[in-house]
Design a protein around this motif. Structure first.
Motif, PDB file in Angstrom:
ATOM      1  N   ARG A  76       0.806  -1.221   0.000  1.00 61.14           N
ATOM      2  CA  ARG A  76       0.000   0.000   0.000  1.00 61.14           C
ATOM      3  C   ARG A  76       0.841   1.274   0.000  1.00 61.14           C
ATOM      4  O   ARG A  76       0.548   2.200  -0.759  1.00 61.14           O
ATOM      5  CB  ARG A  76      -0.969   0.006   1.176  1.00 61.14           C
ATOM      6  CG  ARG A  76      -2.152  -0.841   0.902  1.00 61.14           C
ATOM      7  CD  ARG A  76      -3.207  -0.659   1.944  1.00 61.14           C
ATOM      8  NE  ARG A  76      -4.294  -1.583   1.635  1.00 61.14           N
ATOM      9  CZ  ARG A  76      -5.255  -1.846   2.446  1.00 61.14           C
ATOM     10  NH1 ARG A  76      -5.314  -1.254   3.629  1.00 61.14           N
ATOM     11  NH2 ARG A  76      -6.189  -2.696   2.112  1.00 61.14           N
ATOM     12  N   PRO A  77       1.882   1.377   0.795  1.00 66.45           N
ATOM     13  CA  PRO A  77       2.700   2.605   0.719  1.00 66.45           C
ATOM     14  C   PRO A  77       3.356   2.772  -0.658  1.00 66.45           C
ATOM     15  O   PRO A  77       3.469   3.885  -1.157  1.00 66.45           O
ATOM     16  CB  PRO A  77       3.757   2.419   1.801  1.00 66.45           C
ATOM     17  CG  PRO A  77       3.188   1.413   2.735  1.00 66.45           C
ATOM     18  CD  PRO A  77       2.307   0.539   1.919  1.00 66.45           C
ATOM     19  N   LEU A  78       3.744   1.661  -1.264  1.00 66.10           N
ATOM     20  CA  LEU A  78       4.339   1.728  -2.591  1.00 66.10           C
ATOM     21  C   LEU A  78       3.318   2.190  -3.623  1.00 66.10           C
ATOM     22  O   LEU A  78       3.625   3.007  -4.490  1.00 66.10           O
ATOM     23  CB  LEU A  78       4.907   0.358  -2.977  1.00 66.10           C
ATOM     24  CG  LEU A  78       5.609   0.289  -4.324  1.00 66.10           C
ATOM     25  CD1 LEU A  78       6.831   1.194  -4.343  1.00 66.10           C
ATOM     26  CD2 LEU A  78       5.993  -1.140  -4.644  1.00 66.10           C
ATOM     27  N   ARG A  79       2.092   1.695  -3.526  1.00 65.39           N
ATOM     28  CA  ARG A  79       1.039   2.136  -4.448  1.00 65.39           C
ATOM     29  C   ARG A  79       0.746   3.618  -4.261  1.00 65.39           C
ATOM     30  O   ARG A  79       0.548   4.355  -5.222  1.00 65.39           O
ATOM     31  CB  ARG A  79      -0.246   1.330  -4.233  1.00 65.39           C
ATOM     32  CG  ARG A  79      -0.170  -0.057  -4.761  1.00 65.39           C
ATOM     33  CD  ARG A  79      -1.498  -0.743  -4.773  1.00 65.39           C
ATOM     34  NE  ARG A  79      -2.359  -0.370  -3.667  1.00 65.39           N
ATOM     35  CZ  ARG A  79      -3.441  -1.031  -3.302  1.00 65.39           C
ATOM     36  NH1 ARG A  79      -3.789  -2.116  -3.952  1.00 65.39           N
ATOM     37  NH2 ARG A  79      -4.175  -0.635  -2.294  1.00 65.39           N
ATOM     38  N   PHE A  80       0.720   4.075  -3.026  1.00 66.27           N
ATOM     39  CA  PHE A  80       0.487   5.498  -2.763  1.00 66.27           C
ATOM     40  C   PHE A  80       1.619   6.342  -3.347  1.00 66.27           C
ATOM     41  O   PHE A  80       1.368   7.383  -3.968  1.00 66.27           O
ATOM     42  CB  PHE A  80       0.361   5.742  -1.255  1.00 66.27           C
ATOM     43  CG  PHE A  80       0.219   7.191  -0.900  1.00 66.27           C
ATOM     44  CD1 PHE A  80      -0.988   7.839  -1.094  1.00 66.27           C
ATOM     45  CD2 PHE A  80       1.293   7.915  -0.401  1.00 66.27           C
ATOM     46  CE1 PHE A  80      -1.121   9.186  -0.781  1.00 66.27           C
ATOM     47  CE2 PHE A  80       1.164   9.246  -0.097  1.00 66.27           C
ATOM     48  CZ  PHE A  80      -0.052   9.884  -0.282  1.00 66.27           C
ATOM     49  N   LEU A  81       2.848   5.888  -3.181  1.00 66.82           N
ATOM     50  CA  LEU A  81       3.997   6.609  -3.714  1.00 66.82           C
ATOM     51  C   LEU A  81       3.935   6.660  -5.238  1.00 66.82           C
ATOM     52  O   LEU A  81       4.191   7.708  -5.841  1.00 66.82           O
ATOM     53  CB  LEU A  81       5.296   5.953  -3.241  1.00 66.82           C
ATOM     54  CG  LEU A  81       6.589   6.597  -3.725  1.00 66.82           C
ATOM     55  CD1 LEU A  81       6.724   7.998  -3.151  1.00 66.82           C
ATOM     56  CD2 LEU A  81       7.773   5.747  -3.338  1.00 66.82           C
TER      57      LEU A  81
ATOM     58  N   LEU B 107       2.942   9.747 -10.198  1.00 68.05           N
ATOM     59  CA  LEU B 107       2.196   9.891 -11.444  1.00 68.05           C
ATOM     60  C   LEU B 107       1.462  11.234 -11.484  1.00 68.05           C
ATOM     61  O   LEU B 107       1.496  11.943 -12.495  1.00 68.05           O
ATOM     62  CB  LEU B 107       1.205   8.741 -11.608  1.00 68.05           C
ATOM     63  CG  LEU B 107       0.336   8.790 -12.850  1.00 68.05           C
ATOM     64  CD1 LEU B 107       1.183   8.598 -14.091  1.00 68.05           C
ATOM     65  CD2 LEU B 107      -0.747   7.756 -12.782  1.00 68.05           C
ATOM     66  N   LEU B 108       0.823  11.606 -10.399  1.00 68.34           N
ATOM     67  CA  LEU B 108       0.134  12.898 -10.347  1.00 68.34           C
ATOM     68  C   LEU B 108       1.119  14.061 -10.471  1.00 68.34           C
ATOM     69  O   LEU B 108       0.826  15.069 -11.132  1.00 68.34           O
ATOM     70  CB  LEU B 108      -0.676  13.016  -9.061  1.00 68.34           C
ATOM     71  CG  LEU B 108      -1.933  12.157  -9.001  1.00 68.34           C
ATOM     72  CD1 LEU B 108      -2.566  12.246  -7.627  1.00 68.34           C
ATOM     73  CD2 LEU B 108      -2.909  12.577 -10.064  1.00 68.34           C
ATOM     74  N   ALA B 109       2.287  13.932  -9.862  1.00 67.41           N
ATOM     75  CA  ALA B 109       3.295  14.991  -9.959  1.00 67.41           C
ATOM     76  C   ALA B 109       3.774  15.141 -11.408  1.00 67.41           C
ATOM     77  O   ALA B 109       3.907  16.258 -11.908  1.00 67.41           O
ATOM     78  CB  ALA B 109       4.468  14.684  -9.035  1.00 67.41           C
ATOM     79  N   PHE B 110       4.013  14.011 -12.094  1.00 67.80           N
ATOM     80  CA  PHE B 110       4.438  14.083 -13.497  1.00 67.80           C
ATOM     81  C   PHE B 110       3.347  14.689 -14.372  1.00 67.80           C
ATOM     82  O   PHE B 110       3.637  15.475 -15.272  1.00 67.80           O
ATOM     83  CB  PHE B 110       4.818  12.701 -14.027  1.00 67.80           C
ATOM     84  CG  PHE B 110       6.172  12.248 -13.568  1.00 67.80           C
ATOM     85  CD1 PHE B 110       7.290  13.055 -13.701  1.00 67.80           C
ATOM     86  CD2 PHE B 110       6.336  10.993 -13.013  1.00 67.80           C
ATOM     87  CE1 PHE B 110       8.533  12.638 -13.285  1.00 67.80           C
ATOM     88  CE2 PHE B 110       7.580  10.566 -12.593  1.00 67.80           C
ATOM     89  CZ  PHE B 110       8.683  11.384 -12.717  1.00 67.80           C
ATOM     90  N   LEU B 111       2.100  14.339 -14.123  1.00 61.63           N
ATOM     91  CA  LEU B 111       1.010  14.921 -14.903  1.00 61.63           C
ATOM     92  C   LEU B 111       0.904  16.419 -14.660  1.00 61.63           C
ATOM     93  O   LEU B 111       0.680  17.205 -15.580  1.00 61.63           O
ATOM     94  CB  LEU B 111      -0.313  14.232 -14.571  1.00 61.63           C
ATOM     95  CG  LEU B 111      -0.477  12.810 -15.102  1.00 61.63           C
ATOM     96  CD1 LEU B 111      -1.759  12.195 -14.561  1.00 61.63           C
ATOM     97  CD2 LEU B 111      -0.491  12.803 -16.610  1.00 61.63           C
ATOM     98  N   TRP B 112       1.048  16.834 -13.427  1.00 64.31           N
ATOM     99  CA  TRP B 112       0.958  18.260 -13.110  1.00 64.31           C
ATOM    100  C   TRP B 112       2.112  19.032 -13.741  1.00 64.31           C
ATOM    101  O   TRP B 112       1.914  20.095 -14.347  1.00 64.31           O
ATOM    102  CB  TRP B 112       0.970  18.449 -11.595  1.00 64.31           C
ATOM    103  CG  TRP B 112       0.840  19.877 -11.190  1.00 64.31           C
ATOM    104  CD1 TRP B 112      -0.264  20.659 -11.254  1.00 64.31           C
ATOM    105  CD2 TRP B 112       1.887  20.713 -10.700  1.00 64.31           C
ATOM    106  NE1 TRP B 112       0.025  21.934 -10.825  1.00 64.31           N
ATOM    107  CE2 TRP B 112       1.336  21.978 -10.476  1.00 64.31           C
ATOM    108  CE3 TRP B 112       3.224  20.501 -10.420  1.00 64.31           C
ATOM    109  CZ2 TRP B 112       2.095  23.028  -9.986  1.00 64.31           C
ATOM    110  CZ3 TRP B 112       3.969  21.549  -9.929  1.00 64.31           C
ATOM    111  CH2 TRP B 112       3.397  22.795  -9.723  1.00 64.31           C
ATOM    112  N   ILE B 113       3.333  18.500 -13.646  1.00 63.95           N
ATOM    113  CA  ILE B 113       4.492  19.171 -14.242  1.00 63.95           C
ATOM    114  C   ILE B 113       4.352  19.192 -15.758  1.00 63.95           C
ATOM    115  O   ILE B 113       4.666  20.188 -16.417  1.00 63.95           O
ATOM    116  CB  ILE B 113       5.793  18.480 -13.804  1.00 63.95           C
ATOM    117  CG1 ILE B 113       6.043  18.764 -12.325  1.00 63.95           C
ATOM    118  CG2 ILE B 113       6.980  18.939 -14.641  1.00 63.95           C
ATOM    119  CD1 ILE B 113       7.184  17.987 -11.722  1.00 63.95           C
TER     120      ILE B 113
END
Length: 118
Positions: free
Chosen positions: A12-17, A22-28
């Motif tokens: 679960r922590p790995l999935r959250f990371l 992924l969200l950070a790459f999409l935002w950038i």
């Protein structure tokens, strides 16, 4: 035979990371096009003000004569654009090092001949 079980709750922590990355790459990735336009917003404003002034003058005075149009066209590339960005445009003086379409086609045909005729 006993198969080893995988404890998915440890992932679960790995999935959250992974989701956060992924969200950070999409935002950038969505912000990069705005970073490409680094010039100041007022940089093109002067040319637009001159175009607006010329347009208003034509509207007040009626259609220009042929001599006026020809004189205006001689100032630059054309009547509307004038001399704006003249140095950025491609012309024979600044494109001597580039290859023509015919040369590119000949090179491609030579490459194809070399492939089929070793």
């Amino acid at each position: 035979m006993k198969f080893p079980s995988i404890n998915f709750s440890n992932l679960r922590p790995l999935r959250f990371l992974m989701a956060a990355l992924l969200l950070a790459f999409l935002w950038i990735g969505s912000a990069v096009p705005s970073w490409a336009g680094v010039s100041s917003p007022s940089q093109g404003e002067d040319a637009l003000k001159q175009i607006q002034k010329d347009s208003e003058q034509v509207l007040r005075g009626g259609p220009p004569s042929l001599e006026d149009v020809q004189a205006k066209a001689q100032e630059g590339i054309n009547e509307v654009q004038g001399g704006a960005d003249k140095e950025k445009m491609k012309n024979p003086a600044n494109s001597q090092s580039s290859t023509s379409v015919e040369e590119k086609i000949k090179e491609g045909m030579d490459n194809i001949r070399d492939i089929f005729n070793p």
